[in-house]
Design a protein around this motif. Sequence first.
Motif, PDB file in Angstrom:
ATOM      1  N   VAL A  33       8.358  -1.403  -6.143  1.00  0.00           N
ATOM      2  CA  VAL A  33       7.242  -2.228  -5.664  1.00  0.00           C
ATOM      3  C   VAL A  33       6.946  -3.346  -6.655  1.00  0.00           C
ATOM      4  N   LEU A  34       6.949  -3.024  -7.930  1.00  0.00           N
ATOM      5  CA  LEU A  34       6.706  -4.041  -8.951  1.00  0.00           C
ATOM      6  C   LEU A  34       7.797  -5.098  -8.920  1.00  0.00           C
ATOM      7  N   ARG A  35       9.026  -4.668  -8.779  1.00  0.00           N
ATOM      8  CA  ARG A  35      10.139  -5.629  -8.737  1.00  0.00           C
ATOM      9  C   ARG A  35      10.040  -6.520  -7.509  1.00  0.00           C
ATOM     10  N   HIS A  36       9.756  -5.952  -6.360  1.00  0.00           N
ATOM     11  CA  HIS A  36       9.648  -6.759  -5.147  1.00  0.00           C
ATOM     12  C   HIS A  36       8.447  -7.698  -5.201  1.00  0.00           C
ATOM     13  N   SER A  37       7.390  -7.271  -5.878  1.00  0.00           N
ATOM     14  CA  SER A  37       6.219  -8.129  -6.019  1.00  0.00           C
ATOM     15  C   SER A  37       6.540  -9.376  -6.816  1.00  0.00           C
ATOM     16  N   ILE A  38       7.224  -9.196  -7.934  1.00  0.00           N
ATOM     17  CA  ILE A  38       7.504 -10.333  -8.802  1.00  0.00           C
ATOM     18  C   ILE A  38       8.712 -11.132  -8.337  1.00  0.00           C
ATOM     19  N   ARG A  39       9.555 -10.502  -7.538  1.00  0.00           N
ATOM     20  CA  ARG A  39      10.774 -11.172  -7.102  1.00  0.00           C
ATOM     21  C   ARG A  39      10.617 -11.868  -5.745  1.00  0.00           C
ATOM     22  N   PHE A  40       9.938 -11.195  -4.816  1.00  0.00           N
ATOM     23  CA  PHE A  40       9.889 -11.691  -3.449  1.00  0.00           C
ATOM     24  C   PHE A  40       8.484 -11.994  -2.933  1.00  0.00           C
ATOM     25  N   GLY A  41       7.451 -11.550  -3.645  1.00  0.00           N
ATOM     26  CA  GLY A  41       6.102 -11.868  -3.216  1.00  0.00           C
ATOM     27  C   GLY A  41       5.351 -10.722  -2.564  1.00  0.00           C
ATOM     28  N   VAL A  46       4.327  -5.383   0.101  1.00  0.00           N
ATOM     29  CA  VAL A  46       3.488  -4.564   0.978  1.00  0.00           C
ATOM     30  C   VAL A  46       4.349  -3.829   2.009  1.00  0.00           C
ATOM     31  N   ILE A  47       5.337  -4.516   2.577  1.00  0.00           N
ATOM     32  CA  ILE A  47       6.220  -3.869   3.547  1.00  0.00           C
ATOM     33  C   ILE A  47       7.038  -2.777   2.868  1.00  0.00           C
ATOM     34  N   THR A  48       7.452  -3.021   1.632  1.00  0.00           N
ATOM     35  CA  THR A  48       8.134  -1.990   0.854  1.00  0.00           C
ATOM     36  C   THR A  48       7.216  -0.785   0.654  1.00  0.00           C
ATOM     37  N   SER A  49       5.946  -1.046   0.397  1.00  0.00           N
ATOM     38  CA  SER A  49       4.956   0.021   0.201  1.00  0.00           C
ATOM     39  C   SER A  49       4.782   0.850   1.476  1.00  0.00           C
ATOM     40  N   ILE A 164      -0.575   7.836   4.056  1.00  0.00           N
ATOM     41  CA  ILE A 164      -1.464   6.668   4.094  1.00  0.00           C
ATOM     42  C   ILE A 164      -1.923   6.297   2.690  1.00  0.00           C
ATOM     43  N   ALA A 165      -2.305   7.298   1.903  1.00  0.00           N
ATOM     44  CA  ALA A 165      -2.790   7.037   0.538  1.00  0.00           C
ATOM     45  C   ALA A 165      -1.702   6.406  -0.321  1.00  0.00           C
ATOM     46  N   THR A 166      -0.471   6.875  -0.160  1.00  0.00           N
ATOM     47  CA  THR A 166       0.641   6.314  -0.927  1.00  0.00           C
ATOM     48  C   THR A 166       0.884   4.864  -0.548  1.00  0.00           C
ATOM     49  N   GLY A 167       0.931   4.596   0.766  1.00  0.00           N
ATOM     50  CA  GLY A 167       1.136   3.230   1.230  1.00  0.00           C
ATOM     51  C   GLY A 167       0.038   2.290   0.768  1.00  0.00           C
ATOM     52  N   LEU A 168      -1.205   2.760   0.827  1.00  0.00           N
ATOM     53  CA  LEU A 168      -2.339   1.928   0.405  1.00  0.00           C
ATOM     54  C   LEU A 168      -2.312   1.671  -1.099  1.00  0.00           C
ATOM     55  N   TRP A 169      -1.948   2.684  -1.861  1.00  0.00           N
ATOM     56  CA  TRP A 169      -1.912   2.534  -3.317  1.00  0.00           C
ATOM     57  C   TRP A 169      -0.938   1.424  -3.726  1.00  0.00           C
ATOM     58  N   PHE A 170       0.265   1.481  -3.185  1.00  0.00           N
ATOM     59  CA  PHE A 170       1.267   0.492  -3.568  1.00  0.00           C
ATOM     60  C   PHE A 170       0.997  -0.866  -2.916  1.00  0.00           C
ATOM     61  N   SER A 171       0.348  -0.880  -1.768  1.00  0.00           N
ATOM     62  CA  SER A 171      -0.056  -2.145  -1.161  1.00  0.00           C
ATOM     63  C   SER A 171      -1.106  -2.829  -2.034  1.00  0.00           C
ATOM     64  N   LEU A 172      -2.026  -2.034  -2.587  1.00  0.00           N
ATOM     65  CA  LEU A 172      -3.036  -2.573  -3.503  1.00  0.00           C
ATOM     66  C   LEU A 172      -2.379  -3.161  -4.740  1.00  0.00           C
ATOM     67  N   LEU A 173      -1.385  -2.448  -5.263  1.00  0.00           N
ATOM     68  CA  LEU A 173      -0.645  -2.951  -6.417  1.00  0.00           C
ATOM     69  C   LEU A 173       0.016  -4.285  -6.075  1.00  0.00           C
ATOM     70  N   SER A 174       0.590  -4.367  -4.876  1.00  0.00           N
ATOM     71  CA  SER A 174       1.247  -5.602  -4.432  1.00  0.00           C
ATOM     72  C   SER A 174       0.257  -6.756  -4.368  1.00  0.00           C
ATOM     73  N   CYS A 175      -0.938  -6.482  -3.856  1.00  0.00           N
ATOM     74  CA  CYS A 175      -1.963  -7.532  -3.732  1.00  0.00           C
ATOM     75  C   CYS A 175      -2.470  -7.987  -5.101  1.00  0.00           C
ATOM     76  N   LEU A 176      -2.628  -7.053  -6.016  1.00  0.00           N
ATOM     77  CA  LEU A 176      -3.092  -7.411  -7.354  1.00  0.00           C
ATOM     78  C   LEU A 176      -2.104  -8.344  -8.049  1.00  0.00           C
ATOM     79  N   LEU A 177      -0.830  -8.122  -7.802  1.00  0.00           N
ATOM     80  CA  LEU A 177       0.196  -8.947  -8.433  1.00  0.00           C
ATOM     81  C   LEU A 177       0.308 -10.330  -7.804  1.00  0.00           C
ATOM     82  N   SER A 178      -0.407 -10.548  -6.700  1.00  0.00           N
ATOM     83  CA  SER A 178      -0.309 -11.831  -6.005  1.00  0.00           C
ATOM     84  C   SER A 178      -1.360 -12.841  -6.470  1.00  0.00           C
TER      85      SER A 178
END
Length: 214
Positions: A33-41, A46-49, A164-178
């Motif tokens: 998730v971190l790699r996709h956030s910094i690499r692809f946005g 979020v879709i990865t999450s 759901i909790a897992t998806g939301l957690w990593f989606s939140l991480l994705s949003c923070l990195l944006s």
Amino acid sequence: MFETLQQYQLEFYTIALIHLLAVASPGPDFAIVLRHSIRFGRRTAVITSIGIGLAILLHVSYSLLGIGLLIKTTPWIFKTLSYVAATYLGWIGIAAIRSSTGAYSEQSNGEHRHLSDKKAFIRGFLTNGLNPKATLFFLSLFAVVISAQTPTNIKIFYGVYLAIATGLWFSLLSCLLSYSKIRQFIGRNGHWFDRAMGILLIGLAIQLIVSDLF
């Protein structure tokens, strides 16, 4: 349903806490998730999450059906799963390390390289679904924490919550990195993040193989 659930509040809170500690710790899911956030946005991350979250249902399903016990007690099946996961993580890690220095220059302006939604989802799903540690985590969860007397519908509820909790957690991480400041920082140093994530993924792959050999 909710009246029945009230009887298992302590069990649910215990599961939620254990899951929070597990999902927050560095691992393949966090790394991808971190790699996709910094690499692809953000969108791709979020879709990865979402893919990671839905893969949780896979673990829950075989745990409920008893297939997980078969995987755990049949050495060659678990060993094969470990090697497949290690190969997959190693492949992603090598690709990350080989990223070019200038690959992130455009990201400081909010632009990213493209990865299709389908590929992003599949990567997230496979990263979690093939992770033997996730297999052991859910086997332990359903064997130790969740009582054998807990009704099946409550166990299904637990599984849906965990997904759901897992998806939301990593989606939140994705949003923070944006956020713009974080994105600008990544634009200047993104290739180092990418390579660090690559080393982490390869390290996790090696750990899977070594732990299986010994």
